[in-house]
Design a protein around this motif. Sequence first.
Motif, mmCIF file in Angstrom:
data_model
loop_
_atom_site.group_PDB
_atom_site.id
_atom_site.type_symbol
_atom_site.label_atom_id
_atom_site.label_comp_id
_atom_site.label_asym_id
_atom_site.label_seq_id
_atom_site.Cartn_x
_atom_site.Cartn_y
_atom_site.Cartn_z
ATOM 1 N N CYS A 176 34.965 27.786 31.453
ATOM 2 C CA CYS A 176 36.214 28.076 32.167
ATOM 3 C C CYS A 176 35.981 28.549 33.608
ATOM 4 O O CYS A 176 36.757 28.228 34.504
ATOM 5 N N PHE A 177 34.903 29.318 33.815
ATOM 6 C CA PHE A 177 34.662 29.904 35.137
ATOM 7 C C PHE A 177 33.984 28.929 36.096
ATOM 8 O O PHE A 177 33.679 29.303 37.226
ATOM 9 N N GLY A 178 33.733 27.719 35.659
ATOM 10 C CA GLY A 178 33.119 26.719 36.536
ATOM 11 C C GLY A 178 34.165 25.890 37.250
ATOM 12 O O GLY A 178 35.016 26.402 37.983
ATOM 13 N N THR A 179 34.133 24.587 37.009
ATOM 14 C CA THR A 179 35.054 23.667 37.690
ATOM 15 C C THR A 179 36.523 24.016 37.468
ATOM 16 O O THR A 179 37.315 23.974 38.419
ATOM 17 N N PRO A 180 36.973 24.367 36.250
ATOM 18 C CA PRO A 180 38.384 24.719 36.080
ATOM 19 C C PRO A 180 38.822 25.882 36.968
ATOM 20 O O PRO A 180 39.917 25.847 37.543
ATOM 21 N N LEU A 181 37.993 26.912 37.092
ATOM 22 C CA LEU A 181 38.361 28.033 37.945
ATOM 23 C C LEU A 181 38.320 27.642 39.419
ATOM 24 O O LEU A 181 39.190 28.042 40.201
ATOM 25 N N ARG A 182 37.341 26.845 39.794
ATOM 26 C CA ARG A 182 37.280 26.376 41.187
ATOM 27 C C ARG A 182 38.555 25.620 41.550
ATOM 28 O O ARG A 182 39.154 25.861 42.603
ATOM 29 N N ASP A 183 38.979 24.736 40.674
ATOM 30 C CA ASP A 183 40.176 23.948 40.964
ATOM 31 C C ASP A 183 41.413 24.839 41.027
ATOM 32 O O ASP A 183 42.313 24.610 41.848
ATOM 33 N N ALA A 184 41.462 25.860 40.159
ATOM 34 C CA ALA A 184 42.610 26.771 40.179
ATOM 35 C C ALA A 184 42.654 27.580 41.469
ATOM 36 O O ALA A 184 43.735 27.847 42.014
ATOM 37 N N VAL A 185 41.493 27.975 41.957
ATOM 38 C CA VAL A 185 41.440 28.710 43.234
ATOM 39 C C VAL A 185 41.891 27.811 44.371
ATOM 40 O O VAL A 185 42.717 28.203 45.222
ATOM 41 N N ARG A 186 41.394 26.609 44.403
ATOM 42 C CA ARG A 186 41.741 25.699 45.492
ATOM 43 C C ARG A 186 43.213 25.274 45.450
ATOM 44 O O ARG A 186 43.805 24.971 46.488
ATOM 45 N N ALA A 187 43.792 25.305 44.262
ATOM 46 C CA ALA A 187 45.217 24.970 44.138
ATOM 47 C C ALA A 187 46.105 26.176 44.427
ATOM 48 O O ALA A 187 47.336 26.058 44.373
ATOM 49 N N GLY A 188 45.502 27.322 44.712
ATOM 50 C CA GLY A 188 46.281 28.520 44.989
ATOM 51 C C GLY A 188 46.792 29.228 43.760
ATOM 52 O O GLY A 188 47.602 30.157 43.862
ATOM 53 N N GLU A 189 46.303 28.840 42.579
ATOM 54 C CA GLU A 189 46.774 29.450 41.338
ATOM 55 C C GLU A 189 46.023 30.743 41.019
ATOM 56 O O GLU A 189 46.515 31.584 40.267
ATOM 57 N N VAL A 190 44.826 30.897 41.557
ATOM 58 C CA VAL A 190 44.016 32.100 41.379
ATOM 59 C C VAL A 190 43.544 32.550 42.749
ATOM 60 O O VAL A 190 43.050 31.737 43.540
ATOM 61 N N ASP A 191 43.692 33.822 43.032
ATOM 62 C CA ASP A 191 43.292 34.383 44.326
ATOM 63 C C ASP A 191 41.766 34.426 44.416
ATOM 64 O O ASP A 191 41.102 34.988 43.528
ATOM 65 N N GLU A 192 41.195 33.875 45.470
ATOM 66 C CA GLU A 192 39.742 33.890 45.639
ATOM 67 C C GLU A 192 39.202 35.312 45.742
ATOM 68 O O GLU A 192 38.022 35.562 45.461
#
Length: 800
Positions: free
Chosen positions: A324-340
Amino acid sequence: MPQPWQDTSLSAEDRAAALLSSMTLEEKLAQLVGVWPGSEAEEGEDVAPLQHEVSEAVDLDGLLPHGIGQLTRPFGTAPVEPAEGAAALARLQARIAAGNRFGIPALAHEECLTGFFAWRATVFPTPLAWGASFDPALVGRAAGLIGGSLRAAGIHQGLAPVLDVVRDARWGRTEESIGEDPYLVATIGTAYVHGLESAGIVATLKHFAGYAASRGGRNHAPVSIGPRELADVILPPFELAVRDGGARSVMHSYNDLDGVPSAANPWLLTELLRDTWGFTGTVVADYFGVSFLELAHRVADSRGAAAGLALAAGVDVELPAVRCFGTPLRDAVRAGEVDEALVDRAALRVLRQKCELGLLDAGWSPMPSALAGGVDAADSADLDLELDPPEMRAVARELAEESVVLLADDGDVLPLAPDARIAVVGPLADDPAAMLGCYTFPRHVGVEHPGLPLGIEVPTLFAALRAELPGARIAHAEGCAAPGPAGSAGDAGGAASAGAAALTAESRLAQAARTAADADVCVAVLGDRSGLFGRGTSGEGCDAVDLELPGEQGALLDTLVATGTPVVLVLFTGRPYALGRWSRLLAAAVQAFFPGEEGGPAVAGVLSGRVNPSGRLPVSVPYAPGGQPWTYAQPPLGLRGDASSIDPTPLFPFGHGLSYTSFAWERPEADAAEVPTDGETTVRLTVRNTGDRAGTEVVQLYLHDPVARIARPVSRLIGYARVPLRPGESAEVHFAFHADLASYPLGADGTRVVEPGALELRLASSSADSGVRHTVPLTLTGPERTVDHRRRMVCEVRVK
């Protein structure tokens, strides 16, 4: 010239911040994940929940350019010679560091609940046996040795201790817990943390929080407890281990608390743990715990959403693998869904810890101390990586001996006569597995490799008794099949096979009866076989319907008692079992909780009298198998009463244990009968050995609060002391009682108060009323006080 993050003159915080500022999002995320090389290749049964369903192939080459945060169980996944394992780990670490532009190695973690979780490593007694020892100092010594062996092999983090307070002994992981009392769990567990941390190993507190309070004692089940029970029973062991133990890691639990999964609980993982208690280490996921937010709890609809929930709550590292903390989290950060900024927060904590461990120093080397000659030294016959050295076996023996509890003794049979005719009967009498819990390498991993030697010497009780009593005539009979999960003893293969199995069972019983009848005394050796996820009678995922002795063992004990030969019951278990059915029929009863590789000689020493037993029960032994759950620290309505037909009173209470000698407790005195609500007093008690053998008394101090503003336990442990004495010798025990020890959570928000009024200190040999030797009345005076995590949590004890 070293980079700023390599400059050891700077603080770990500044070094980590400098490195973080130079990293890309992918590089930061790489520090927040673990990898489990080889786990997907193992074809055996799961050793973690849903391991094969959730595990995915590890693309190590694809991960290396960004780095790797943690390495999962490099020794505890498959059998490997210790030297070869250390060399392979060092080579992998060199490869990881060379593969990323900052030269950052991984942090390697391993299980260490009963010792270094590796083939050929010392197996210490299981944590329930630590609790039975009532000896924090010895547990701390054991942990220090375990930590030293981990460090020598290149491991940085140990996944122990388990600080779950037992709430329902049907729970399969009871064996991994220290006991049913929060004070005992807190003090013993904190000593273990001290030992690991003193060796330079990051101790990981498990499982935060409430895991053992699951409904029905079922693994992974919801937890429904009130805020006061959480504050007064579940949290104190973690609180003390963070505050006084200096633990640098916490693992979230699988359960939810009132509907909120621990992995997604910001109040638990951030507000309480960090903002209130001041924890500054890393929070790691229990294996696949982040994925379970999506797959089990169903509070997230994707891997990225699960990652966002866990990260926001305060989980820093996803274990055991990247999901979960790999590509899925990266994509969520880049989509603005998770604050970097949340990624930065977690990465800073991970990097700071790596700085503290020396992994970012300019002179860092992948070579652990055992490989001073280089990784190729693993081929050398003289490589020094002994994981079961004599000094570790000696401490394992000492802890095993101190943990054996003499439950009952009519005085006629024990100690065994050196020339007696002894029948040693039972399916565990000549089985090394009787000594080993589920978080030992042989029972956790070794069983998946048929033909693999244990790797260590584990004497059985039968063998140990023959060595202990060479002049005795000792015969052995199995009596019944080894205990196992429901249906394991027989198979639905048709009437013929069922009939054959029945004949076999009948013949075993008959042989056992004949063997017992021909002896002066019968030692019945019964208990558990540990395993995982239903493959044993005790262990992770091996929950019990009730507390009846597993399998055919109850019928065997009935048969042995019926012979008329005096029967000494010896139990090797991971939980207490109901013994009321035989309470008046046994000559003696001895309890050992998976006592480790030296457990056979330890119990044999107790039976022979070489060892005077000093263990005390860390969990109550029930009279009847039903009526669960129950623990001793009950308010008045939790005790026996006329309003219910169920009597929960145990056969043997928490803290109970007998000795081969006798002790007199002289009337105690306190420095003051009145104590301010912010004050303290010292209670002194003289204990004298009035028998003819050296022995150790365990003095327990309980608090009774006659009237409070909420329903309080009638009695709860607040102090204890082991008092070793030679015949005729006496010692004075000093308990420093502080009023903070009388605090309780008054508000639903966890606010704790110390209120003025009458108290009673009970000096006792157990938690039962019958165990109370003396009472000391006290009155707290002055205003009501509010206290917090800085309160006095431990009753300091001196034995003079």
